[in-house]
Design a protein around this motif. Structure first.
Motif, PDB file in Angstrom:
ATOM      1  N   LEU A 146      76.401  86.278 100.138  1.00 31.51           N
ATOM      2  CA  LEU A 146      75.808  84.909 100.857  1.00 31.51           C
ATOM      3  C   LEU A 146      75.143  85.284 102.433  1.00 31.51           C
ATOM      4  O   LEU A 146      74.010  84.988 102.665  1.00 31.51           O
ATOM      5  N   ILE A 147      75.518  86.005 103.218  1.00 27.02           N
ATOM      6  CA  ILE A 147      74.979  86.079 104.411  1.00 27.02           C
ATOM      7  C   ILE A 147      74.479  86.809 104.713  1.00 27.02           C
ATOM      8  O   ILE A 147      73.580  87.110 105.853  1.00 27.02           O
ATOM      9  N   GLN A 201      70.895  78.992  95.486  1.00 28.91           N
ATOM     10  CA  GLN A 201      71.368  79.934  94.095  1.00 28.91           C
ATOM     11  C   GLN A 201      73.157  79.861  94.715  1.00 28.91           C
ATOM     12  O   GLN A 201      74.335  79.256  93.525  1.00 28.91           O
ATOM     13  N   LEU A 202      73.039  80.779  94.954  1.00 29.84           N
ATOM     14  CA  LEU A 202      74.629  81.568  95.385  1.00 29.84           C
ATOM     15  C   LEU A 202      75.399  80.397  96.171  1.00 29.84           C
ATOM     16  O   LEU A 202      76.699  80.501  95.888  1.00 29.84           O
ATOM     17  N   LYS A 203      74.875  79.870  97.065  1.00 30.69           N
ATOM     18  CA  LYS A 203      75.857  79.251  97.844  1.00 30.69           C
ATOM     19  C   LYS A 203      76.456  77.545  97.155  1.00 30.69           C
ATOM     20  O   LYS A 203      77.274  77.390  97.254  1.00 30.69           O
ATOM     21  N   ARG A 204      75.521  77.313  96.561  1.00 32.22           N
ATOM     22  CA  ARG A 204      75.568  76.254  95.033  1.00 32.22           C
ATOM     23  C   ARG A 204      77.220  75.935  94.487  1.00 32.22           C
ATOM     24  O   ARG A 204      78.220  75.671  94.367  1.00 32.22           O
ATOM     25  N   ARG A 249      78.179  79.101  85.817  1.00 32.80           N
ATOM     26  CA  ARG A 249      76.527  80.061  86.278  1.00 32.80           C
ATOM     27  C   ARG A 249      76.196  79.522  87.728  1.00 32.80           C
ATOM     28  O   ARG A 249      76.116  78.570  87.950  1.00 32.80           O
ATOM     29  N   ARG A 250      74.815  80.238  87.688  1.00 34.05           N
ATOM     30  CA  ARG A 250      74.499  80.436  88.879  1.00 34.05           C
ATOM     31  C   ARG A 250      72.706  80.323  88.051  1.00 34.05           C
ATOM     32  O   ARG A 250      72.336  80.875  87.318  1.00 34.05           O
ATOM     33  N   ARG A 292      72.671  82.086  84.824  1.00 35.38           N
ATOM     34  CA  ARG A 292      73.847  83.336  83.926  1.00 35.38           C
ATOM     35  C   ARG A 292      74.833  83.078  85.206  1.00 35.38           C
ATOM     36  O   ARG A 292      74.776  82.458  85.875  1.00 35.38           O
ATOM     37  N   GLU A 293      75.647  84.006  84.195  1.00 34.61           N
ATOM     38  CA  GLU A 293      77.314  83.904  84.934  1.00 34.61           C
ATOM     39  C   GLU A 293      76.805  84.635  86.745  1.00 34.61           C
ATOM     40  O   GLU A 293      75.615  86.103  86.657  1.00 34.61           O
ATOM     41  N   LEU A 294      77.861  84.756  87.645  1.00 37.87           N
ATOM     42  CA  LEU A 294      77.896  85.559  88.582  1.00 37.87           C
ATOM     43  C   LEU A 294      78.261  86.901  88.226  1.00 37.87           C
ATOM     44  O   LEU A 294      79.425  86.558  87.100  1.00 37.87           O
TER      45      LEU A 294
END
Length: 395
Positions: free
Chosen positions: A80-81, A90-93, A203-204, A211-213
Motif C-alpha cells: 500500500l505505502i 483497490q488495495l486500500k479498499r 477480492r480486489r 481477483r483474490e489478493l
C-alpha cells in the motif's frame, strides 16, 4: 545548511527543531545536495499540496530517503505505502474494510487496562516499555496472531526498523515475512474472523476484473499494518506523557476537562509528537513548488515534523495545548495516502488517555528521556517516570 537531513544522528535528540524552523522561514523549498540530491519541504501548505497531488508526486518509487530501489521495485504497486492509483485505491479498499472489527473498543480497553495495571504495580518504570506493547498487542489481535507470540513479534518488528546493524534488521524482516507466510497458509486452510482470514478470502478490482489478493500482497501489507500501527501510537503516547510532565497545566486540564477534551488532546499529542519525520515522493511531471521548479524524476521530501510546527497553520505552534482547534496536522500524511491506521491510532490514544486519567493522578519524570536517532521515525525510546495511582477506584 544547518542540518544534514540524511544524517540520522542529527535526529538523536531535539536539536533538529531550530533547524527546521530556520528552513521554514528562509528556505522552505530547499535543494539538499547530500544524499543524492532531493527537495526538502518544510512548510505546511507546500506539504499539503504534495500529499494531495498523487498524479504528479508518486509513491511507487519509495517513500523514504534511504529506500533500497530493488526492494521497493519488488513490492511496488502491491504494498500500500509504495503504490499509486488505481492499485493503491483497490488495495486500500480491501484492507480498510477488513482491519476494524465491531468490538474494537472493547479489545483496546482491555489491553490498556492490563498494561496500566502492570505499570501501576511497578510505580517507577520506563513508560516506553508499557506503551510500545499497546499497539503491538492490538494489531496482533486484529491480525489473528496467537497471544504467546505478541511480544515476540513486537520485539522482532522493533528490531527490523531500529536495530543499528543492517544485517540484523534484514534478519528481523525475514523472520516477520516467514511468520506471516506460515500464518496465511494456516488461515487459508482454516479461516477465522481475523484480518488475515478476511483479506485472504476477499477480492480486489483490477484492470482485468476482480481477483483474490495474492499471498505476496497479503504478507507485505500485514508487515505494513504491523509497522505502522506499532510506531505512531508508541511514540505519540510516550511523547504525550513527556509533554504533560513539562506542561502540568495541560495535565490538569486533561484530568478535569472531562470526555470532551479527549479528542482535542489526542490531536494535539499527534501534532506535537509527529512520529513520522518525513515521507518521500518522486515527481512524475514537471511541477512548481513555491519559487522552485521541480523536474521529472526529482525526489521531493515532505518534513511532517516541520509542517506540524508551522505558525502559518498552527498559531502558537511551539506551545502544547490540548484544547487546540482546529488542528489539521499531517501526522498521518494526507491525500490518498492518509495512513490506513489513523483511526486505530486515534482510538488507542483516546482510550489510553481515558484510562490514564481514571487510574493515575500524577506522572513525574524521574530521569532524562532518550530519543531514537532516525530521520524517518522519531520519538522517545526511553522515558523514566513515576506514576501515582488515583485514590478513586475505577469501575
Amino acid at each position: 545548511m544547518l542540518i544534514d537531513l540524511t544524517d540520522d544522528s542529527a535526529f538523536g535528540g531535539s536539536a533538529f527543531w531550530p533547524a527546521m524552523a530556520w528552513l521554514r522561514e528562509h528556505d522552505p523549498v530547499h535543494w539538499h545536495e547530500a544524499g543524492g540530491g532531493f527537495w526538502a519541504l518544510t512548510r505546511y501548505a507546500d506539504a499539503v499540496g504534495v500529499y494531495r497531488d498523487s498524479d504528479v508526486f508518486s509513491s511507487r518509487y519509495g517513500m523514504r530517503l534511504d529506500t533500497n530501489p530493488e526492494a521497493v521495485a519488488a513490492v511496488s504497486q502491491r504494498m500500500l505505502i509504495v503504490s499509486d492509483p488505481p492499485e493503491h485505491t483497490q488495495l486500500k479498499r480491501v484492507l480498510n474494510k477488513s482491519v476494524f472489527p465491531e468490538d474494537l473498543d472493547g479489545l483496546v480497553r482491555e489491553i490498556v487496562r492490563e498494561l496500566l495495571a502492570e505499570a501501576l504495580e511497578a510505580r517507577e518504570l520506563d513508560i516506553v516499555e508499557v506503551v510500545r506493547r499497546l499497539p503491538t498487542r492490538v494489531v496482533c489481535a486484529l491480525l489473528g496472531v496467537a497471544r504467546p507470540d505478541w511480544d515476540w513479534l513486537g520485539r522482532t518488528m522493533n528490531g527490523a526498523f531500529e536495530d543499528p546493524d543492517e544485517q540484523a534488521r534484514a534478519g528481523n524482516h525475514a523472520e516477520i515475512f516467514l511468520y506471516f507466510t506460515e500464518l496465511l497458509a494456516k488461515r487459508r486452510k482454516n479461516p477465522g474472523t481475523d484480518f488475515i482470514s478476511k483479506v485472504a478470502t476477499d477480492r480486489r478490482e483490477t484492470a482485468d476484473g476482480e481477483r483474490e489478493l495474492t499471498d505476496e500482497e497479503i504478507i507485505v501489507n500485514c508487515n505494513g499494518v504491523m509497522a505502522g500501527g506499532n510506531e505512531t501510537t508508541r511514540y505519540s503516547a510516550a511523547g504525550g506523557l513527556l509533554a504533560f510532565t513539562q506542561n502540568p497545566d495541560q495535565w490538569e486540564l486533561l484530568r478535569t476537562g472531562g470526555p470532551e477534551v479527549i479528542p482535542t488532546a489526542v490531536e494535539e499529542i499527534l501534532r506535537w509528537t509527529t512520529p513520522g519525520v518525513h515521507v518521500m515522493r518522486t515527481a512524475m511531471r514537471p511541477a512548481r513548488i513555491g519559487e522552485q521548479d521541480i523536474a521529472v524524476g526529482d525526489r521531493v521530501t515532505v518534513w511532517n515534523v516541520s509542517a506540524n510546527r508551522d505558525e502559518r497553520a498552527f498559531p502558537g505552534a511551539d506551545r502544547f495545548r490540548i484544547d487546540r482547534s482546529p488542528n489539521r496536522h499531517l501526522t498521518f500524511g494526507g491525500g490518498r495516502h492518509l495512513c490506513l491506521g489513523a483511526k486505530l491510532a486515534r482510538l488507542e490514544l483516546s482510550i489510553f488517555l481515558e484510562e490514564l486519567t481514571k487510574q493515575v493522578s500524577a506522572v513525574e519524570l524521574i530521569g532524562d528521556p532518550a530519543y531514537t536517532a532516525s530521520n524517518f521515525t522519531w520519538g522517545c525510546r526511553y522515558l523514566p517516570v513515576r506514576l501515582t495511582p488515583s485514590l478513586v477506584p475505577t469501575g
